[in-house]
Design a protein around this motif. Structure first.
Motif, mmCIF file in Angstrom:
data_model
loop_
_atom_site.group_PDB
_atom_site.id
_atom_site.type_symbol
_atom_site.label_atom_id
_atom_site.label_comp_id
_atom_site.label_asym_id
_atom_site.label_seq_id
_atom_site.Cartn_x
_atom_site.Cartn_y
_atom_site.Cartn_z
ATOM 1 N N LEU A 45 -61.154 21.183 14.070
ATOM 2 C CA LEU A 45 -61.413 20.382 12.885
ATOM 3 C C LEU A 45 -60.136 20.203 12.068
ATOM 4 N N ASP A 46 -59.337 21.259 11.987
ATOM 5 C CA ASP A 46 -58.048 21.181 11.298
ATOM 6 C C ASP A 46 -57.158 20.128 11.957
ATOM 7 N N THR A 47 -57.087 20.183 13.308
ATOM 8 C CA THR A 47 -56.248 19.229 14.043
ATOM 9 C C THR A 47 -56.752 17.804 13.840
ATOM 10 N N TYR A 48 -58.067 17.631 13.928
ATOM 11 C CA TYR A 48 -58.635 16.298 13.782
ATOM 12 C C TYR A 48 -58.358 15.727 12.397
ATOM 13 N N THR A 49 -58.586 16.523 11.347
ATOM 14 C CA THR A 49 -58.421 16.016 9.991
ATOM 15 C C THR A 49 -56.978 15.610 9.726
ATOM 16 N N ARG A 50 -56.038 16.402 10.189
ATOM 17 C CA ARG A 50 -54.624 16.058 9.987
ATOM 18 C C ARG A 50 -54.255 14.807 10.784
ATOM 19 N N ALA A 51 -54.804 14.685 11.999
ATOM 20 C CA ALA A 51 -54.529 13.492 12.796
ATOM 21 C C ALA A 51 -55.177 12.263 12.160
ATOM 22 N N ARG A 52 -56.349 12.439 11.572
ATOM 23 C CA ARG A 52 -57.032 11.323 10.904
ATOM 24 C C ARG A 52 -56.249 10.828 9.701
#
Length: 460
Positions: A368-375
């Protein structure tokens, strides 16, 4: 209005030679009276602009010359006469900025100091600028109004431009106030007649004269700020690399690269001296081809590559994206995918959320951390470009340690997380602005003045 004489110009306009000095006294009022009698000729308008001095009347007269037939000499005079107008406008804008933020608060007043710390946020959002840029403008305006009033007066009178003012403050702010005033008094009268390089040299010479230890102190201070930086937004196909280095080592590196670039290549070589010198620098860092110090080895780098699936398969030619740089041609993206170690992010159009955890833990899980930063890609406050990798993940609605099962807010989820740099995160925590987030990640930031700015997730 004060009387105007030829001595008011740092360099007399070409047409002033034909005008007696006594004829320019009080001429601003005379030109105003003449204007009521009929249109002024171009030479009369030019003289009236100079006599009026920078301000709304001069701007009106300058605009009136648009579309009129002018000689090249007169066109050059119009450009020159616009320069005091630009300086006057800069001073007027600084006065308006000072009206907005006021003087620097008493540091003993903790609440006022905290509010002032986050004042640049409001300005940055309104001007679509970065927060550091807005903070610098506030500091500049306060210095001009409080410490360097003589320079501010010259700026408002159109006698010195904003760039030279900025150069002066770079040196003046490194000196104690009483010594800075001495340097200002010495340099200001002739600053407008010097080039930027000449002004820098004159300021440093004057600083050393009033403070013999200034040079040693600045060398020691600046050495602690040596650094290497990269600007990925420069030219397509190139990244600007810059370095602030100690002078002895910098000169030695320059000589080393020049000698390396002069070494004959054992292979056919059509590179010019600049290209060979750049390749020598790359070779010094990444290694070079044996026998040719100016030909760097092909680097094996770990990259994050964003590429659509059809492009990866060669079915389409959409641009890829290299993390830390930006758009790259499809062929280069495919080559990187085969020649480098990389973390692929292959995307295709989807509906809804890619990840959306409703979790009872405060810290987001790794995916979720990776996704949010990528988003988000960068800080979501308007105008802030801090990379998301260096940001905090903020809960838009405060985290509920014991949430209501039916409550969609306060959770650690994609719809309630947003990347905020530490500065804007602290500002939100202290209530300087608040946010509201839509399910798709759209973030609405409302400032203390009630203005709402909307930022959206990165558009891939």
């Amino acid at each position: 209005m004060d009387d105007v004489t030829a001595t008011d110009w740092a360099e007399a306009p070409w047409w002033l030679d034909a005008v007696a000095e006594t004829d320019t006294v009080g001429c601003a009022e005379q030109w105003a009276e003449l204007a009521e009698l009929g249109p002024l000729s171009v030479p009369e308008t030019l003289l009236a602009i100079a006599a009026a001095g920078p301000g709304p009347e001069a701007a009106r007269l300058l605009v009136s010359l648009r579309g009129q037939p002018l000689t090249d000499e007169q066109k050059l005079s119009v450009v020159a006469l616009w320069q005091p107008q630009l300086a006057w406008t800069t001073a007027a804008e600084q006065a308006a900025l000072l009206d907005l933020v006021g003087p620097e608060p008493d540091p003993q007043d903790k609440q006022a100091a905290l509010t002032d710390e986050f004042a640049p946020l409001e300005l940055a959002a309104a001007l679509h600028s970065t927060v550091p840029h807005a903070a610098g403008r506030i500091r500049h305006a306060r210095l001009m109004a409080g410490t360097f009033t003589a320079t501010q007066t010259r700026l408002a009178e159109g006698r010195i431009d904003g760039y030279r003012v900025w150069l002066m403050l770079q040196t003046l702010t490194t000196l104690p106030p009483e010594l800075a005033a001495q340097v200002e008094a010495e340099i200001l009268p002739r600053a407008a007649t010097m080039t930027g390089a000449e002004l820098r040299t004159a300021l440093r010479d004057a600083a050393r004269k009033v403070d013999p230890d200034w040079g040693v102190r600045m060398f020691a201070k600046n050495r602690k700020t040596r650094r290497v930086g990269f600007d990925h937004r420069g030219t397509d196909g190139l990244v600007l690399m810059y370095a602030y280095l100690p002078p002895v080592e910098a000169v030695a590196m320059e000589q080393h690269l020049q000698r390396a670039a002069a070494v004959p290549s054992p292979h056919p070589d059509d590179r010019n001296a600049d290209e060979r010198m750049a390749d020598a620098l790359i070779g010094c860092v990444l290694g070079s081809t044996p026998g040719d110090v100016t030909t760097p080895l092909t680097p094996k780098v770990v990259t994050r590559l964003l590429i659509s699936l059809p492009t990866l398969l060669g079915l389409r030619q959409d641009t890829g994206e290299l993390a830390g740089y930006g758009k790259i041609p499809a062929e280069m993206a495919r080559q990187l995918a085969t020649d480098s170690e990389f973390q692929r992010m292959i995307y295709h159009p989807v509906d809804g959320h890619l990840l959306d955890y409703h979790t009872r833990t405060y810290r987001p899980p790794k995916d979720l951390d990776t996704y949010t930063r990528a988003r988000d890609r960068h800080c979501r406050f308007p105008g802030c470009t801090q990379p998301a990798e260096d940001c905090d993940l903020d809960h838009t609605q405060p985290f509920h340690h014991q949430p209501d099962p039916d409550d969609q807010g306060g959770s650690t989820s994609a719809r309630n997380l947003a990347a905020l740099c530490r500065y804007t995160h602290r500002a939100k925590t202290h209530g300087h602005y608040h946010t509201r987030q839509d399910p798709d990640g759209t973030l609405h930031c409302t400032t203390p003045l009630g203005r709402t700015y909307t930022t959206k997730p990165w558009d891939y």
